[in-house]
Design a protein around this motif. Structure first.
Motif, PDB file in Angstrom:
ATOM      1  N   LEU A 148      73.432  60.255 -20.106  1.00  0.00           N
ATOM      2  CA  LEU A 148      74.805  60.370 -19.625  1.00  0.00           C
ATOM      3  C   LEU A 148      75.242  59.058 -18.992  1.00  0.00           C
ATOM      4  CD1 LEU A 148      74.710  63.881 -17.897  1.00  0.00           C
ATOM      5  CD2 LEU A 148      75.726  63.326 -20.113  1.00  0.00           C
ATOM      6  N   PRO A 149      76.505  58.659 -19.193  1.00  0.00           N
ATOM      7  CA  PRO A 149      76.999  57.453 -18.514  1.00  0.00           C
ATOM      8  C   PRO A 149      77.045  57.672 -17.001  1.00  0.00           C
ATOM      9  CG  PRO A 149      78.781  58.592 -19.664  1.00  0.00           C
ATOM     10  CD  PRO A 149      77.515  59.258 -20.084  1.00  0.00           C
ATOM     11  N   PRO A 150      76.886  56.592 -16.218  1.00  0.00           N
ATOM     12  CA  PRO A 150      76.876  56.731 -14.755  1.00  0.00           C
ATOM     13  C   PRO A 150      78.130  57.409 -14.209  1.00  0.00           C
ATOM     14  CG  PRO A 150      76.171  54.533 -15.405  1.00  0.00           C
ATOM     15  CD  PRO A 150      76.663  55.208 -16.643  1.00  0.00           C
ATOM     16  N   GLU A 151      79.308  57.118 -14.810  1.00  0.00           N
ATOM     17  CA  GLU A 151      80.549  57.738 -14.328  1.00  0.00           C
ATOM     18  C   GLU A 151      80.512  59.249 -14.504  1.00  0.00           C
ATOM     19  OE1 GLU A 151      81.663  53.714 -16.193  1.00  0.00           O
ATOM     20  OE2 GLU A 151      80.318  55.399 -16.626  1.00  0.00           O
ATOM     21  N   GLU A 152      79.908  59.717 -15.617  1.00  0.00           N
ATOM     22  CA  GLU A 152      79.816  61.155 -15.859  1.00  0.00           C
ATOM     23  C   GLU A 152      78.805  61.797 -14.912  1.00  0.00           C
ATOM     24  OE1 GLU A 152      80.461  64.946 -17.466  1.00  0.00           O
ATOM     25  OE2 GLU A 152      81.662  63.111 -17.496  1.00  0.00           O
ATOM     26  N   ARG A 153      77.706  61.103 -14.649  1.00  0.00           N
ATOM     27  CA  ARG A 153      76.745  61.633 -13.685  1.00  0.00           C
ATOM     28  C   ARG A 153      77.388  61.781 -12.305  1.00  0.00           C
ATOM     29  NH1 ARG A 153      71.687  62.215 -15.388  1.00  0.00           N
ATOM     30  NH2 ARG A 153      70.983  61.032 -17.217  1.00  0.00           N
ATOM     31  N   ALA A 154      78.147  60.762 -11.901  1.00  0.00           N
ATOM     32  CA  ALA A 154      78.820  60.818 -10.602  1.00  0.00           C
ATOM     33  C   ALA A 154      79.841  61.947 -10.577  1.00  0.00           C
ATOM     34  CB  ALA A 154      79.498  59.482 -10.301  1.00  0.00           C
ATOM     35  N   ARG A 155      80.561  62.115 -11.679  1.00  0.00           N
ATOM     36  CA  ARG A 155      81.564  63.177 -11.753  1.00  0.00           C
ATOM     37  C   ARG A 155      80.906  64.548 -11.622  1.00  0.00           C
ATOM     38  NH1 ARG A 155      84.224  65.965 -15.942  1.00  0.00           N
ATOM     39  NH2 ARG A 155      86.369  66.466 -15.432  1.00  0.00           N
ATOM     40  N   ARG A 156      79.779  64.742 -12.296  1.00  0.00           N
ATOM     41  CA  ARG A 156      79.074  66.033 -12.210  1.00  0.00           C
ATOM     42  C   ARG A 156      78.497  66.264 -10.824  1.00  0.00           C
ATOM     43  NH1 ARG A 156      75.986  67.156 -18.007  1.00  0.00           N
ATOM     44  NH2 ARG A 156      77.718  66.504 -19.359  1.00  0.00           N
ATOM     45  N   GLU A 157      78.047  65.190 -10.173  1.00  0.00           N
ATOM     46  CA  GLU A 157      77.524  65.340  -8.822  1.00  0.00           C
ATOM     47  C   GLU A 157      78.624  65.806  -7.877  1.00  0.00           C
ATOM     48  OE1 GLU A 157      74.826  65.425  -5.717  1.00  0.00           O
ATOM     49  OE2 GLU A 157      74.459  65.237  -7.869  1.00  0.00           O
ATOM     50  N   ARG A 158      79.815  65.257  -8.005  1.00  0.00           N
ATOM     51  CA  ARG A 158      80.921  65.693  -7.149  1.00  0.00           C
ATOM     52  C   ARG A 158      81.307  67.140  -7.440  1.00  0.00           C
ATOM     53  NH1 ARG A 158      79.351  61.548  -5.834  1.00  0.00           N
ATOM     54  NH2 ARG A 158      78.368  63.030  -4.437  1.00  0.00           N
ATOM     55  N   LEU A 159      81.208  67.549  -8.718  1.00  0.00           N
ATOM     56  CA  LEU A 159      81.530  68.915  -9.111  1.00  0.00           C
ATOM     57  C   LEU A 159      80.407  69.895  -8.806  1.00  0.00           C
ATOM     58  CD1 LEU A 159      83.164  68.122 -12.566  1.00  0.00           C
ATOM     59  CD2 LEU A 159      84.287  69.436 -10.752  1.00  0.00           C
ATOM     60  N   ARG A 160      79.236  69.385  -8.361  1.00  0.00           N
ATOM     61  CA  ARG A 160      78.033  70.200  -8.198  1.00  0.00           C
ATOM     62  C   ARG A 160      77.683  70.894  -9.514  1.00  0.00           C
ATOM     63  NH1 ARG A 160      78.905  67.302  -4.440  1.00  0.00           N
ATOM     64  NH2 ARG A 160      78.808  67.885  -2.243  1.00  0.00           N
ATOM     65  N   GLU A 161      77.846  70.140 -10.600  1.00  0.00           N
ATOM     66  CA  GLU A 161      77.597  70.663 -11.946  1.00  0.00           C
ATOM     67  C   GLU A 161      76.167  70.318 -12.340  1.00  0.00           C
ATOM     68  OE1 GLU A 161      77.376  72.453 -14.960  1.00  0.00           O
ATOM     69  OE2 GLU A 161      79.552  72.377 -14.658  1.00  0.00           O
ATOM     70  N   HIS A 162      75.311  71.355 -12.418  1.00  0.00           N
ATOM     71  CA  HIS A 162      73.917  71.138 -12.773  1.00  0.00           C
ATOM     72  C   HIS A 162      73.613  71.570 -14.201  1.00  0.00           C
ATOM     73  CE1 HIS A 162      73.148  70.001  -8.698  1.00  0.00           C
ATOM     74  NE2 HIS A 162      73.411  71.198  -8.205  1.00  0.00           N
ATOM     75  N   GLY A 163      74.596  72.098 -14.893  1.00  0.00           N
ATOM     76  CA  GLY A 163      74.379  72.523 -16.274  1.00  0.00           C
ATOM     77  C   GLY A 163      74.355  71.347 -17.225  1.00  0.00           C
ATOM     78  N   GLY A 164      74.007  71.633 -18.461  1.00  0.00           N
ATOM     79  CA  GLY A 164      73.999  70.620 -19.498  1.00  0.00           C
ATOM     80  C   GLY A 164      74.873  71.040 -20.651  1.00  0.00           C
ATOM     81  N   GLY A 165      74.899  70.215 -21.689  1.00  0.00           N
ATOM     82  CA  GLY A 165      75.728  70.536 -22.849  1.00  0.00           C
ATOM     83  C   GLY A 165      77.186  70.258 -22.588  1.00  0.00           C
ATOM     84  N   ILE A 166      78.037  71.201 -22.976  1.00  0.00           N
ATOM     85  CA  ILE A 166      79.489  71.064 -22.802  1.00  0.00           C
ATOM     86  C   ILE A 166      79.851  71.626 -21.436  1.00  0.00           C
ATOM     87  CG2 ILE A 166      81.755  71.605 -23.777  1.00  0.00           C
ATOM     88  CD1 ILE A 166      80.284  72.177 -26.444  1.00  0.00           C
ATOM     89  N   VAL A 167      80.118  70.785 -20.482  1.00  0.00           N
ATOM     90  CA  VAL A 167      80.392  71.255 -19.126  1.00  0.00           C
ATOM     91  C   VAL A 167      81.881  71.301 -18.813  1.00  0.00           C
ATOM     92  CG1 VAL A 167      78.154  70.460 -18.300  1.00  0.00           C
ATOM     93  CG2 VAL A 167      80.140  68.963 -18.104  1.00  0.00           C
ATOM     94  N   SER A 168      82.723  70.717 -19.686  1.00  0.00           N
ATOM     95  CA  SER A 168      84.169  70.805 -19.522  1.00  0.00           C
ATOM     96  C   SER A 168      84.828  70.507 -20.856  1.00  0.00           C
ATOM     97  CB  SER A 168      84.681  69.828 -18.449  1.00  0.00           C
ATOM     98  OG  SER A 168      84.437  68.490 -18.835  1.00  0.00           O
ATOM     99  N   TYR A 169      86.076  70.926 -20.995  1.00  0.00           N
ATOM    100  CA  TYR A 169      86.832  70.701 -22.224  1.00  0.00           C
ATOM    101  C   TYR A 169      88.302  70.877 -21.906  1.00  0.00           C
ATOM    102  CZ  TYR A 169      87.528  75.773 -22.483  1.00  0.00           C
ATOM    103  OH  TYR A 169      87.889  77.068 -22.205  1.00  0.00           O
ATOM    104  N   THR A 170      89.174  70.406 -22.795  1.00  0.00           N
ATOM    105  CA  THR A 170      90.603  70.651 -22.655  1.00  0.00           C
ATOM    106  C   THR A 170      91.160  71.132 -23.983  1.00  0.00           C
ATOM    107  OG1 THR A 170      91.186  68.356 -23.197  1.00  0.00           O
ATOM    108  CG2 THR A 170      90.866  68.890 -20.875  1.00  0.00           C
ATOM    109  N   VAL A 171      92.296  71.832 -23.923  1.00  0.00           N
ATOM    110  CA  VAL A 171      92.965  72.352 -25.122  1.00  0.00           C
ATOM    111  C   VAL A 171      94.412  71.867 -25.121  1.00  0.00           C
ATOM    112  CG1 VAL A 171      91.494  74.404 -25.222  1.00  0.00           C
ATOM    113  CG2 VAL A 171      93.660  74.500 -23.976  1.00  0.00           C
ATOM    114  N   ASP A 172      95.050  71.941 -26.287  1.00  0.00           N
ATOM    115  CA  ASP A 172      96.457  71.569 -26.373  1.00  0.00           C
ATOM    116  C   ASP A 172      97.340  72.763 -26.019  1.00  0.00           C
ATOM    117  OD1 ASP A 172      95.821  73.030 -28.625  1.00  0.00           O
ATOM    118  OD2 ASP A 172      97.066  71.861 -29.979  1.00  0.00           O
ATOM    119  N   ARG A 173      98.638  72.519 -25.926  1.00  0.00           N
ATOM    120  CA  ARG A 173      99.565  73.558 -25.497  1.00  0.00           C
ATOM    121  C   ARG A 173      99.589  74.745 -26.455  1.00  0.00           C
ATOM    122  NH1 ARG A 173     104.019  70.844 -25.769  1.00  0.00           N
ATOM    123  NH2 ARG A 173     104.092  70.087 -23.617  1.00  0.00           N
ATOM    124  N   ALA A 174      99.530  74.473 -27.766  1.00  0.00           N
ATOM    125  CA  ALA A 174      99.611  75.539 -28.766  1.00  0.00           C
ATOM    126  C   ALA A 174      98.270  76.204 -29.038  1.00  0.00           C
ATOM    127  CB  ALA A 174     100.186  74.987 -30.071  1.00  0.00           C
TER     128      ALA A 174
END
Length: 732
Positions: free
Chosen positions: A71-97
């Motif tokens: 994982l890139p350092p920025e993503e590791r830092a982001r997960r640490e702030r989120l207290r995200e300890h899972g792996g794989g797909i930990v977030s996603y976004t969708v379009d309006r439709a």
């Protein structure tokens, strides 16, 4: 499998619980995250059909070659702030439709179609590593951060030579675009640094300059050949990052190549008076025109101003101001706007009660402790709160302005089944009048998820369920007594061993608080007491109390710790202990241990230092010892600055108490902790050594603020209980 091992390997029984819900505008489909079973940490993306009640997998990280070690350092830092300890797909976004979703794996960018028959995930040729990708409302472009630059890639024309382009790049050594700074992510719950305009024509983005923030180093002595990790840490009383906002036009790649990069439109406000940026985003006016909205907060946090800005000119207008003589609390989910453009806000009324407002009209009753706005769906508003007499429960209320009914409807009867309709904790998401409702309670273990169509109309409702794959704990059902302790009616709970009877004699007590701001432990849900029940099975009566400073009771209760984070919280733990001893005849108050993590670790250390008459042993995990070593936004909210309020820091910090230690204490701390840095425990240990006071330090190599490695987490639990048993004379 033993409970400590099971709890560690299931990440406290969260693996397999559905989360991260998105709902289509018509309510027909729901996407969410969930692993394939209760022990597989690789989180997958799923879709649920609310008409048919069927669920299928959209993307499996193992099939896509994900590597969570890369994982890139920025993503590791982001997960640490989120207290995200899972792996794989930990977030996603969708379009309006709701036709497409995007996500990142191991720094690579993927998209998957949500409509049609071809749902095979496809990788986009984005610049790696990709951090925090966000799909635009139309679903044809993705913005993301890479190397501190904000970039955009066109999905429809995703060729390396013309699809991927820079929108804003760093113009200084310590400058980044599109990333949340440390205090925003750690303390303000703002984890993003850019937002698409509703029409997709531009991006609102933060420019963060950390050159004025002190450089700290996190070292791991177990790896002497490895360079220390450098981070910018804004400690209390020191410099914060300079955060600016700009609107960045997004044009087609060919036009950008021909005309050059569009100039940013700077959104300027008085950053000297209001240096913090808690929220930012967009709204659409009644005429369909996109407008920038954001909040600015003063450093003393007594003023919060909501602004709107013209994205074309950058002209800023003050919309609403909240002030408080102590501090203004940042509330989840606001600001937001209804489809008619009305402002949804949380503020205090003339009597001091926290209320949900639509423009100037309160739409929540004064006797509900409001926790946050959950969703704004057209002219429907879903908010969460607790009844005034039940701080350990969380309910949902729905205000339907569409039907002309401004009175909130309590959704506690909207449960997966009639047997658990009342009580417990509820969370949810509302869109298209479809409610995804999650329920935790003392009646069942784990989380139950139900999708309610036509949530605002009882007569037309239909329901389907989304299954949780979480494991059942190998543990007796929690044996918990709830009550309000002492004159202050402190929310309290006592957990007893399943095997205990009155003839077994008095039990040693383990006090297990968090005890500080923004966290409750006395909650009406089995999952809140699993660790406590395991400790109880080892021969303890476990006492948990939410004293002053914790949420759930009221604003004044939260603010009673102002300028003193030690006195009130310790007084309330002692009061709860004394009340429990009088109320229950099974407690041996000559053998009392205390255990906690983070603020709870601070409270455990505080207890044995200043009240050794009441507390006889402590385990302190990642404790804050010296508040001058903790971050600006959190610490200064409660204590002011070290220069302005030196006596508040003297009252609250613990180094000066080292010579008073009379009881055994074990400190547990991750050497890689970038939130409560190891220097807290190191300085306390040095002070205790100088005073000739014996103590135990358990350093955790490679561990951040909370252990995520299953072996470390399992053995840590076992070592803590053995230490407490030995100190308190517990047999077996």
């Amino acid at each position: 499998m033993s409970f400590p091992r099971q709890q560690a390997r299931t990440q406290r029984f969260t693996i397999g619980v559905p989360r991260g819900f998105q709902v289509s505008a018509d309510g027909d489909r729901v996407t969410f995250l969930r692993s394939r079973d209760g022990s597989d940490p690789a989180t997958c993306l799923w879709i649920h059909d609310t008409e048919r009640g069927t669920t299928e997998i959209l993307a499996d990280p193992r099939a896509l070659g994900a590597d969570d070690e890369n994982l890139p350092p920025e993503e590791r830092a982001r997960r640490e702030r989120l207290r995200e300890h899972g792996g794989g797909i930990v977030s996603y976004t969708v379009d309006r439709a709701f036709t497409r979703a995007v996500f990142t794996l191991s720094g690579r960018l993927f998209h998957v179609d949500l409509a049609g028959d071809d749902r095979e995930p496809r990788e986009l040729p984005a610049t790696q590593p990709v951090v925090d990708p966000q799909l635009n409302p139309a679903g044809d472009r993705v913005a993301y951060v890479s190397g501190g630059a904000l970039k955009v890639i066109d999905i429809s024309d995703a060729e390396p030579e013309n699809g991927d382009r820079v929108i804003a790049s760093p113009d200084g050594e310590h400058v980044t675009w599109g990333l949340a700074d440390f205090v925003a992510a750690e303390e303000m719950n703002r984890f993003r640094g850019f937002w698409w305009a509703p029409d997709g024509s531009s991006l609102l983005a933060t420019r963060v300059d950390e050159s004025g923030v002190a450089r700290w180093y996190v070292d791991d002595p177990a790896s002497p050949g490895q360079e220390p990790t450098a981070l910018r840490y804004p400690a209390a009383g020191t410099g914060n990052p300079d955060v600016r906002l700009a609107v960045l036009p997004v044009v087609p790649a060919a036009r950008q190549r021909a005309e050059g990069d569009p100039a940013p439109v700077w959104v300027e406000w008085d950053r000297e008076a209001l240096p913090y940026l808690p929220t930012a985003g967009w709204t659409t006016g009644p005429d369909g025109t996109p407008t920038v909205v954001f909040t600015g907060q003063s450093r003393d946090q007594r003023t919060l101003i909501l602004f709107s800005a013209d994205p074309v000119t950058g002209l800023v207008v003050e919309t609403r101001t909240e002030t408080d003589d102590v501090w203004v609390e940042l509330m989840p989910g606001v600001p937001d706007h209804t489809s008619s453009g009305a402002l949804v806000w949380i503020g205090r009324d003339g009597d001091g009660a926290r209320r949900v407002y639509v423009d100037e009209d309160p739409v929540s009753p004064a006797d509900v402790y409001v926790r946050g706005v959950v969703s704004v769906d057209g002219r429907r508003i879903l908010y969460s709160g607790s009844p005034a007499d039940r701080p350990g429960e969380v309910s949902l209320w729905l205000v339907d302005l569409e039907s002309g009914l401004s009175a909130p409807v309590d959704l506690t009867d909207t449960g997966p089944s009639d047997s658990d309709a009342h009580g417990g904790l509820r969370s949810g998401r509302l869109r298209g009048d479809t409610l995804v409702l999650q329920h935790r309670s003392m009646d069942h273990t784990g989380v139950r998820t139900v999708v309610v169509r036509n949530a605002s109309t009882q007569t037309r409702q239909s329901r389907t369920e989304i299954e949780s794959f979480a494991q059942e704990p190998d543990l007796p059902e929690p044996r918990v007594e709830f009550w309000r302790a002492g004159q202050r009616r402190i929310p309290s709970a006592l957990v007893l061993p399943s095997w205990y009877s009155d003839g077994d004699g008095p039990l040693p007590v383990l006090v297990a608080p968090y005890g500080g701001p923004h966290a409750q432990r006395v909650l009406h849900a089995r999952g809140a007491f699993l660790s406590s029940q395991w400790f109880a099975e080892q021969g303890f009566a476990v006492l948990i109390a939410d004293g002053r400073g914790t949420p759930g009771v009221g604003v004044e209760w939260e603010q009673d710790v102002h300028l003193d984070l030690a006195g009130p919280v310790l007084e309330d733990q002692v009061a709860a202990l004394e009340d429990a001893a009088e109320r229950f005849g099974c407690l041996d108050t000559s053998r009392v241990g205390i255990q906690g993590w983070s603020f709870g670790g601070y409270l455990a250390t505080l207890a044995v230092l200043r009240r050794p008459d009441a507390f006889h042993a402590a385990v302190a995990g990642a404790p804050v010892i010296d508040w001058e070593l903790y971050d600006t936004h959190y610490t200064e909210r409660y204590l002011g600055t070290p220069e302005g309020e030196p006596k508040a820091y003297e009252r609250s910090s613990l180094l000066a108490d080292a010579g008073d230690l009379e009881r055994p204490v074990m400190f547990v701390h991750g050497l890689s902790d970038d939130n409560v840095v190891f220097a807290h425990t190191q300085r306390m240990s040095s002070a205790l050594l100088a005073a000739g006071r014996p103590h135990t330090v358990l350093p955790l190599s490679g561990v951040t603020h909370s252990p995520s490695d299953p072996t470390v987490a399992e053995n840590l639990l076992l070592l803590q209980v053995e230490f407490l048993k030995e100190c308190l004379g517990v047999e077996g």
